[in-house]
Enzyme design. Sequence first.
Site, PDB file in Angstrom:
ATOM      1  N   LYS A 139       1.747  25.480  -3.659  1.00 28.94           N
ATOM      2  CA  LYS A 139       0.481  24.846  -3.272  1.00 28.94           C
ATOM      3  C   LYS A 139       0.612  23.328  -3.409  1.00 28.94           C
ATOM      4  CE  LYS A 139      -2.202  28.892  -4.662  1.00 28.94           C
ATOM      5  NZ  LYS A 139      -3.202  29.450  -5.604  1.00 28.94           N
TER       6      LYS A 139
ATOM      7  N   ARG B 228       0.812  -1.217   0.000  1.00 28.11           N
ATOM      8  CA  ARG B 228       0.000   0.000   0.000  1.00 28.11           C
ATOM      9  C   ARG B 228       0.844   1.265   0.000  1.00 28.11           C
ATOM     10  NH1 ARG B 228      -3.819   0.255  -2.421  1.00 28.11           N
ATOM     11  NH2 ARG B 228      -2.677   1.973  -3.362  1.00 28.11           N
TER      12      ARG B 228
ATOM     13  N   ASP C 268      -0.464  39.128 -12.395  1.00 22.71           N
ATOM     14  CA  ASP C 268      -1.500  38.447 -11.612  1.00 22.71           C
ATOM     15  C   ASP C 268      -2.889  38.790 -12.131  1.00 22.71           C
ATOM     16  OD1 ASP C 268      -2.576  36.870  -9.558  1.00 22.71           O
ATOM     17  OD2 ASP C 268      -2.851  38.629  -8.291  1.00 22.71           O
TER      18      ASP C 268
ATOM     19  N   GLU D 181       5.158  40.563  -7.873  1.00 24.66           N
ATOM     20  CA  GLU D 181       3.787  40.348  -8.328  1.00 24.66           C
ATOM     21  C   GLU D 181       3.159  41.706  -8.644  1.00 24.66           C
ATOM     22  OE1 GLU D 181       0.497  37.619  -6.419  1.00 24.66           O
ATOM     23  OE2 GLU D 181       0.436  39.602  -5.466  1.00 24.66           O
TER      24      GLU D 181
ATOM     25  N   LYS E   2       5.042  40.164  -2.976  1.00 21.54           N
ATOM     26  CA  LYS E   2       3.607  40.246  -3.261  1.00 21.54           C
ATOM     27  C   LYS E   2       3.030  41.547  -2.717  1.00 21.54           C
ATOM     28  CE  LYS E   2       2.730  35.299  -3.605  1.00 21.54           C
ATOM     29  NZ  LYS E   2       1.763  34.227  -3.317  1.00 21.54           N
TER      30      LYS E   2
END
Length: 279
Positions: free
Chosen positions: A136, A101, A218, A197, A168
């Site tokens: 992410k 597994r 962006d 950004e 940012k």
Amino acid sequence: MISAELLRQARIESVAQSLREDIGDGDITAQLIPAEKLATARVITREDARLAGSAWVEEVFHQVDPSVTLQWQFHDGDDVPANAVIFRMQGPARSLLTAERAALNWLQTLSGVATACAHYARRVSHTNVRLLDTRKTLPGLRLAQKYAVTCGDCDNHRLGLWDAFLIKENHIAACGSIANAVAEAHRIAPGKPVEVETESLAELDQALEAGADIIMLDEFSLADMAEAVKRNAGKARLEASGGINARTLVPVAETGVDYISIGALTKDVRAIDLSMRLE
């Protein structure tokens, strides 16, 4: 770029954790099988896939039982057709079943990332754009997923918060201006990439004036992206970002930006359907 040693250490640690959560203080079901019984097995894919994660599979079996041997029919980065045998293994039956597994979890997850990346990359292969992942990622799987991204013909953005600047909106607000933020970044860590950004063409102009290496556009409209490419004229690298999906990917790539960053490459993982069978 992930160093081989950093990746190796992360693999050892993450595989050990995956075995601890699966095996605990022992596989009681495997004890139904005589300890001396040997077996062979094969792993197949039920669907077309881009392979990634073989080293994690090897590490699983190594940590469970180093006497198990694996024979790979495909390698990371290969396209594997549905119903193909990916690898075969030989060793104590208990060990094969105990490791099953965890090994398949790693292979199906990382191959899922690579398969999605390969799909996106094929769609923009007629352009010069490079597709980037983001931060992410699934918690604890950062380096493994970023490795899988490269198996799918896409590229890594920064690995974390230490290897490049990404200035940012909130950083800009805290520093007072784009120019101040970029100047401070160059002072703190000369030579490290500085990305800014931006949310408008006016901010793009400020980032260019400040000497940013990379400028993120962006959620720009397609028209504004095309204008940004024109204004930039090769002075910095341009990265499109924000809500880009399979529907909007190609038009964005065709504006002439250098990069497109897509969080879905790692955060929206759909595991590949794999199966192991004793022979």
